[in-house]
Design a protein around this motif. Sequence first.
Motif, PDB file in Angstrom:
ATOM      1  N   GLN A 173       0.834  -1.201   0.000  1.00 49.74           N
ATOM      2  CA  GLN A 173       0.000   0.000   0.000  1.00 49.74           C
ATOM      3  C   GLN A 173       0.873   1.257   0.000  1.00 49.74           C
ATOM      4  N   PRO A 174       0.336   2.367  -0.510  1.00 49.56           N
ATOM      5  CA  PRO A 174       1.079   3.634  -0.431  1.00 49.56           C
ATOM      6  C   PRO A 174       1.333   4.011   1.023  1.00 49.56           C
ATOM      7  N   LEU A 175       2.450   4.652   1.263  1.00 53.54           N
ATOM      8  CA  LEU A 175       2.824   5.003   2.627  1.00 53.54           C
ATOM      9  C   LEU A 175       2.290   6.371   3.014  1.00 53.54           C
ATOM     10  N   ASP A 176       1.929   6.483   4.273  1.00 52.28           N
ATOM     11  CA  ASP A 176       1.490   7.761   4.831  1.00 52.28           C
ATOM     12  C   ASP A 176       2.723   8.607   5.155  1.00 52.28           C
ATOM     13  N   ALA A 177       2.478   9.854   5.583  1.00 56.16           N
ATOM     14  CA  ALA A 177       3.579  10.728   5.986  1.00 56.16           C
ATOM     15  C   ALA A 177       4.299  10.136   7.190  1.00 56.16           C
ATOM     16  N   PRO A 178       5.605  10.309   7.270  1.00 62.45           N
ATOM     17  CA  PRO A 178       6.367   9.710   8.372  1.00 62.45           C
ATOM     18  C   PRO A 178       6.211  10.499   9.660  1.00 62.45           C
ATOM     19  N   PRO A 179       6.573   9.898  10.804  1.00 65.02           N
ATOM     20  CA  PRO A 179       6.614  10.650  12.062  1.00 65.02           C
ATOM     21  C   PRO A 179       7.745  11.680  12.027  1.00 65.02           C
ATOM     22  N   ALA A 180       7.826  12.475  13.065  1.00 71.39           N
ATOM     23  CA  ALA A 180       8.900  13.471  13.174  1.00 71.39           C
ATOM     24  C   ALA A 180      10.150  12.769  13.683  1.00 71.39           C
ATOM     25  N   PHE A 181      11.049  12.426  12.761  1.00 76.20           N
ATOM     26  CA  PHE A 181      12.238  11.682  13.148  1.00 76.20           C
ATOM     27  C   PHE A 181      13.247  12.533  13.921  1.00 76.20           C
ATOM     28  N   ASP A 182      13.047  13.822  13.975  1.00 72.63           N
ATOM     29  CA  ASP A 182      13.970  14.690  14.718  1.00 72.63           C
ATOM     30  C   ASP A 182      13.498  14.931  16.151  1.00 72.63           C
ATOM     31  N   GLN A 183      12.475  14.178  16.583  1.00 71.25           N
ATOM     32  CA  GLN A 183      11.957  14.326  17.949  1.00 71.25           C
ATOM     33  C   GLN A 183      11.894  12.951  18.619  1.00 71.25           C
ATOM     34  N   LEU A 184      12.570  12.832  19.762  1.00 68.42           N
ATOM     35  CA  LEU A 184      12.553  11.598  20.531  1.00 68.42           C
ATOM     36  C   LEU A 184      11.543  11.690  21.660  1.00 68.42           C
ATOM     37  N   ALA A 185      10.865  10.579  21.929  1.00 68.39           N
ATOM     38  CA  ALA A 185       9.930  10.554  23.059  1.00 68.39           C
ATOM     39  C   ALA A 185      10.683  10.733  24.377  1.00 68.39           C
ATOM     40  N   LYS A 186      11.888  10.161  24.459  1.00 73.80           N
ATOM     41  CA  LYS A 186      12.731  10.300  25.649  1.00 73.80           C
ATOM     42  C   LYS A 186      14.165  10.483  25.194  1.00 73.80           C
ATOM     43  N   HIS A 187      14.917  11.215  25.984  1.00 73.81           N
ATOM     44  CA  HIS A 187      16.320  11.409  25.633  1.00 73.81           C
ATOM     45  C   HIS A 187      17.199  10.735  26.671  1.00 73.81           C
TER      46      HIS A 187
END
Length: 419
Positions: free
Chosen positions: A219-233
Motif C-alpha cells: 500500500q502507499p505510505l502515509d507521511a512519516p513521524p517526526a524523526f527529529d523528535q525523541l519521546a525520551k532522551h
Amino acid sequence: MRFAFFVFLTGAISMANSLPSWSAASLSLAEAQRLAASDAPPLNAQSAALRAVQQSAISADQQADPKLIIGVDNLPADGSDRFSFTRDFMTMRKIGFMQEFTRSEKLKLRGERAESEVRKEAAVLSLVEVNLNRDVALAWIDRYFAERQLDLLKEMARESELQVTAATATLAGGRGQVSDPLAARIAAALVVDRTIDSERANARAVANLGRWIGAAARQPLDAPPAFDQLAKHHTDLIGNIDSHPHLAMYAPLLAMADSEIRLANAAKHPDWSLEVAYAQRGPAFSNMLSIGVRIDLPIFQSKRQDPAIAAKVALSAQIRAQAEDARRAHIAEIESMLADWDAANARLIRYRADLLPLAKLRTEVTLAAYRGGKSDLAIVLEARRSEIDTRIAYLAAQSEQARAWANLNFLESAKKDTP
C-alpha cells in the motif's frame, strides 16, 4: 541552439531540485505496527509459552496425587495350594492407597519459583513486542526512503533524456562539440543503472515489510513521524533502564535461582508418605489392615544435598553476572544509538545549510558558463551528477536519523503510541 539547450536543461533541473512531495496515504507507521501485532508468529509463540507456564503454576504448590494400591501378597507358587487365593493363611488380596506429603516449606518455594517463571515469560513477551515494533518501524522506514530515492532517480532519468535530446539538437544546429551527445548518453545510462539498483532496493524493502504485514506492505505510505523528535532522551532512557524489557526478565530469573537454592536447602529436611491397605484372606482367616509410613533419610548430605546446593548457588551467580553484563551492554547500545541520532541531526543541518545549496549553486554556475560559451557540457553533467550524489547522501542521512529514532523510541512498552 545553445540557448535552446539551456532552456531544456534549466527546466529539467528546476523539476529535479525539489524532492517528491508525499501526500497522505493509507499505511502509516503506527498502522503497520498494529497490523504486525495482530498476527505475528513470534508474539503468538511467546503468548503460548506464557499460557503454558501460567497453567503449570496452578499445581506447582499442590501435594502430589494419591496412589491406588492393588495387589496380591504371598500367593502360593507350588504345592497343593498353588495359585489359590483362599487356602493359605498368608495369601492376601490387597487394596489401599498411598499419599506422599511434601513439606509446606517446599510447596511454598515451588509456588514462588513457578510465579517467577510466569513473570519471566511475561517479560520475554514484552521484549518480543518491543522488538516487533522496532523491526516493523525499521522495515517501514527502509521502504519509505527506498521510494524517495527511487523517485529522485526517476526524475534524474527524465532530465537525462532531455539532456540527450538537447545536446543532439545543439550539435545538429552546428554548435557544441561532437562529444556532447555521447557524454549526455553516458550520463543518462549511468542514471538508469542507478535507477535499476534503486528499484531492486525498493522491491527488497517492500518484501521485508511484507514479512510482518503481508500484502498491506504494497500500500502507499502515509507521511512519516517526526524523526527529529525523541519521546525520551538520554537522562530518561538511562535512568529508567531497569524497566526496559531487554533487562526486565533478569529479576524473575534471579528470583527463580534463589528459589532453587532454598529448595535445594529444603531437601535436607525429608518428606514422608502414608500408606494404608486392606487385605482380604480366605474365609477361614481374618482380614488384615496395614498402615505404614515412609520417610526419606538424607544421611549422605555431603555427596547429595550439599553438591546440589553448591550447583544452584553457582547458577545464581552466573545469572547475576549475565544480568550485569546485559545491563552494561544495553547502556552502551543506548548511548551508541543516541550518538547515531545526534550525528545524523548534525549532518542534516550541514546538508541543508551548506552542501545542498552549494551543489545546486555549482550546477547553476556551470550552466551559466556553458550558456556563455565558457564551459563544456561535460562540466555541466559532472556538476549535475555531483548534485544527484549530494541529494542521495542527504536521503541516506535522513534514513540514518530515522533508524536511530526507531531504535530509541521503541525501547520500552510496545503498547506505547507511535509519536
